[in-house]
Every structure is written in C-alpha cells, then in structure tokens.
Enzyme design. Structure first.
Site, PDB file in Angstrom:
ATOM      1  N   SER A  22      52.712  38.630  40.787  1.00  0.00           N
ATOM      2  CA  SER A  22      52.673  37.882  39.551  1.00  0.00           C
ATOM      3  C   SER A  22      51.695  37.023  39.249  1.00  0.00           C
ATOM      4  CB  SER A  22      54.227  37.038  39.597  1.00  0.00           C
ATOM      5  OG  SER A  22      54.507  36.155  38.562  1.00  0.00           O
ATOM      6  N   PRO A  23      51.493  36.720  37.999  1.00  0.00           N
ATOM      7  CA  PRO A  23      50.309  35.632  37.577  1.00  0.00           C
ATOM      8  C   PRO A  23      50.653  34.273  38.325  1.00  0.00           C
ATOM      9  CG  PRO A  23      51.164  36.796  35.689  1.00  0.00           C
ATOM     10  CD  PRO A  23      51.884  37.129  36.722  1.00  0.00           C
ATOM     11  N   CYS A  25      49.320  30.366  38.498  1.00  0.00           N
ATOM     12  CA  CYS A  25      48.104  29.444  38.346  1.00  0.00           C
ATOM     13  C   CYS A  25      47.735  28.814  39.628  1.00  0.00           C
ATOM     14  CB  CYS A  25      48.737  28.542  37.289  1.00  0.00           C
ATOM     15  SG  CYS A  25      49.057  28.856  35.855  1.00  0.00           S
ATOM     16  N   ALA A  59      47.847  32.846  34.240  1.00  0.00           N
ATOM     17  CA  ALA A  59      47.799  32.231  32.903  1.00  0.00           C
ATOM     18  C   ALA A  59      46.309  32.068  32.644  1.00  0.00           C
ATOM     19  CB  ALA A  59      48.810  31.265  32.785  1.00  0.00           C
ATOM     20  N   TYR A 184      55.458  27.604  26.654  1.00  0.00           N
ATOM     21  CA  TYR A 184      54.038  27.587  26.311  1.00  0.00           C
ATOM     22  C   TYR A 184      54.046  27.980  24.648  1.00  0.00           C
ATOM     23  CZ  TYR A 184      52.945  26.918  31.160  1.00  0.00           C
ATOM     24  OH  TYR A 184      53.052  26.263  32.358  1.00  0.00           O
ATOM     25  N   ARG A 326      55.951  33.723  44.738  1.00  0.00           N
ATOM     26  CA  ARG A 326      55.985  32.983  46.030  1.00  0.00           C
ATOM     27  C   ARG A 326      55.915  33.626  47.226  1.00  0.00           C
ATOM     28  NH1 ARG A 326      58.695  29.661  42.367  1.00  0.00           N
ATOM     29  NH2 ARG A 326      57.922  27.440  42.344  1.00  0.00           N
TER      30      ARG A 326
END
Length: 358
Positions: A22-23, A25, A59, A184, A326
């Site tokens: 997963s993306p 940050c 992101a 967002y 995670r």
C-alpha cells in the site's frame, strides 16, 4: 476460484500474485523539495526484494501546495523524475510492478509529520497558505479555512494530475493510483459533508463526482493503454449524511468505462473525530460489495495481517487483490513467509536462497 498466489493480469501488466504494498507516507524528503531519497529506495526496494507483486509509492503530491507536509514526496516538476526512476528501476528488477499514488492533500495540507504531532503548521514553520478545497470549510478545529477553488483552478488541478501521470511514466511507473480517499482533495469534492458548492462541481451526486471523472478521463488519455489505472476511494465517511458505500458502487460503475481497472477500497478520513469500528479485515466487506454490485475489480485494505486471512479474502471473492500497509512495515518479506505458510511456491531472491527452508 482465484487464490492469493494466482497471477492477475491488468491490461499489459501481470501481477505475479495478489499481495500489494500500500502507499504509505514516509515524510522523508529533504529540503522540502519533494525529491525521492535513499530512504525511499530502501523502503520501497526492500518490499520488492520481499517479493510483493506490486509496490506503490506513497501519496505523491501533484503540486507543491498539494502536499500533506513539507517533507512529502512530490512529482510536480521534471526534477522529480530521475530520483523516482532510480527507485522504480530497482523495484522492477526484483520482479515487482512499480506503482505510484498521485495525490493532492486539499484541506488537509500544510501539516507537520506525525511524529511532530501531525498538526497544521504556519508558513513560519514551513507550511503554506492558502490550502485548497471545494468549499471554505476547515477539516477540524485549528486547521486553516481553505480557499474554495474556482472553476479555472479546478482545470489547473486536473492539468497537474495529467502532468504528474506523464512524469510517472517517464520515471518508470507501470501502475498509477489516483488518490480519491481519506478526506484529501478529490474525496472532499465527493462528500456532501465537505462540498457545499452550488456550481457544476457541487450539489447533486453527478456534480460532486465530476472532478474525479474529469481527472480519470484526462489521465487515461496520457497514461499508456497498456498500463493499469487504479483509484483509491473511501467507501464510506462513517457519518450519517456523508458519502456512503452505495455512492461508492455508483462511482465505480461510472469510472469503470472511463478506464479505471481496479478500485482500492479504504474508508473514512473526511471528518475528524469519527469512531470507526476497526478490526481485522474490517474494510473487506466494502471491497466485496463494490466488486459484486458494480462488477469491477477491487482491492481490500485494512488490518490484513495473516496469510490465511488474505487468502480467504481472495478465495471468497471479497476482493481481487489485498493491499497491505502496516504488516509490510513489520515484515517486508511477508509474501515469502505467506507463500510458505500456505504451501505455495514463489521465487526467492538468489541472494536469500540459503535462508529458505527446504
């Protein structure tokens, strides 16, 4: 019925199995320039060495003022291409599909890193004004009142997504995910809780989804036909009167013919203080409903930690892909371990073969 380690072909790209990074940050750019660093190479590259099917970069801001924080990864200039190319080239050499999530933080922009509180910051602290949104409604107490985008500025945002897609291809990405989730910018247009506009981008459902449709259409025109295009959505706002799962079904039906290949189904993030009933695989039901009712491919995300759990999501038809965050931070080699646990065979890196249990 498909299983976790069955390949999945999306246009001209084949995922060797169904486990995707997963993306996430990283807040690790230096000098507020948005350039990928050694951290990004190691963070993303390690998961590729661990045999993820695809590795999606975090992101990545399409404009400088679209960053969540001053140290976010960016793709708003040609200077960002070469550092990303170094990362994507390594990922691809490991047999993983290099991907990138294109994003604009909207009214949640100009904040500090999580370990510094994740709070709104002033220009004196490295933040910026104004931040952008469909309507002048702050995300929460203490956040800036955002500037309401004009129709001309919306066109400029769409153009920034297009330019970012071109740069992503130049950098070697083979998969793009458009970020329309978590409160967002694009998500804030979708939800009636954050979009109070009265023009062609607000009000009825068809108007609120217009910008996402226009971004997808414009990006698909420049993103090569052979490469897949994903969209991450928040399936629900978890708040009465907000965006719903049924809205997500209709959105998926709308975007599929525009060229979207898969919907990455997360939830929440648009309203502060919401209590979400979090538990193992708690969002998989959203992926299943959208998959079934919209007739689209979906990804399940959220507290997927065990191999049998991930395999069940695929085998039961809840989703076509599992997207882990995670768990990949805890164990970058999770696909190798999952394959062994499930009695499947995937190719280990030659350098690590001696560690493989015979």
């Amino acid at each position: 019925m498909a299983h976790l380690f069955e390949p999945l072909r999306l246009r001209g790209v084949e995922l060797p199995h169904r486990i995707v990074v997963s993306p996430m940050c990283q807040y690790s750019c230096l000098g507020n320039d948005g350039l990928a660093t050694d951290w990004h190479l190691v963070h993303l590259g390690t998961r590729a060495v661990g045999r993820a099917a695809a590795v999606i970069a975090e992101a990545t801001a399409i404009t400088a003022d679209g960053r969540i924080s001053p140290v976010d990864l960016g793709i708003w200039s040609d200077a960002h291409v070469e550092p990303l190319r170094r990362v994507f080239s390594f990922v691809e050499k490991q047999g993983a599909v290099p991907g990138i999530q294109l994003a604009h933080a909207g009214r949640k922009a100009s904040t500090s890193e999580p370990w510094k509180g994740g709070r709104p910051i002033s220009s004196q602290e490295g933040g910026w004004v104004p931040i952008m949104a469909p309507s002048p409604l702050p995300f929460a107490d203490g956040y800036q009142v955002p500037h309401s985008l004009s129709a001309a500025e919306i066109v400029s945002v769409i153009g920034a997504f297009v330019a970012a897609a071109r740069r992503a291809e130049a950098a070697g990405a083979r998969l793009i995910e458009i970020h329309a989730a978590h409160g967002y910018l694009l998500h804030s247009f979708l939800s009636p809780l954050s979009n109070h506009r009265t023009d062609q981008y607000g009000g009825p459902f068809a108007n609120r989804v217009r910008i996402v449709c226009e971004v997808v259409t414009a990006v698909r025109q420049v993103w090569p036909e052979k490469y897949p295009l994903w969209v991450r959505i928040s399936a629900t706002d978890w708040v009465e009167g907000g965006w719903t799962v049924q809205d997500s079904v209709v959105l998926a039906k709308t975007l599929k013919p525009l060229g979207v290949d898969l919907f990455d189904c997360s939830s929440g993030g648009n309203v502060s203080g919401v209590k979400i009933p979090v538990g193992p695989g708690y969002q998989a039901a959203f992926a299943e409903q959208i998959r079934r009712e919209a007739g689209v491919l979906t990804a399940a995300v959220g507290m997927i930690t065990e191999p049998a759990q991930a395999d069940h999501i695929i085998r039961s038809g809840q989703a076509d892909v599992v997207v882990l965050a995670r768990q990949f931070l805890r164990d970058p080699y999770w696909p190798l371990i999952a394959a062994r646990t499930l009695g499947q065979e995937i190719k280990w890196p030659l350098q690590y073969e001696r560690a493989k249990l015979k």
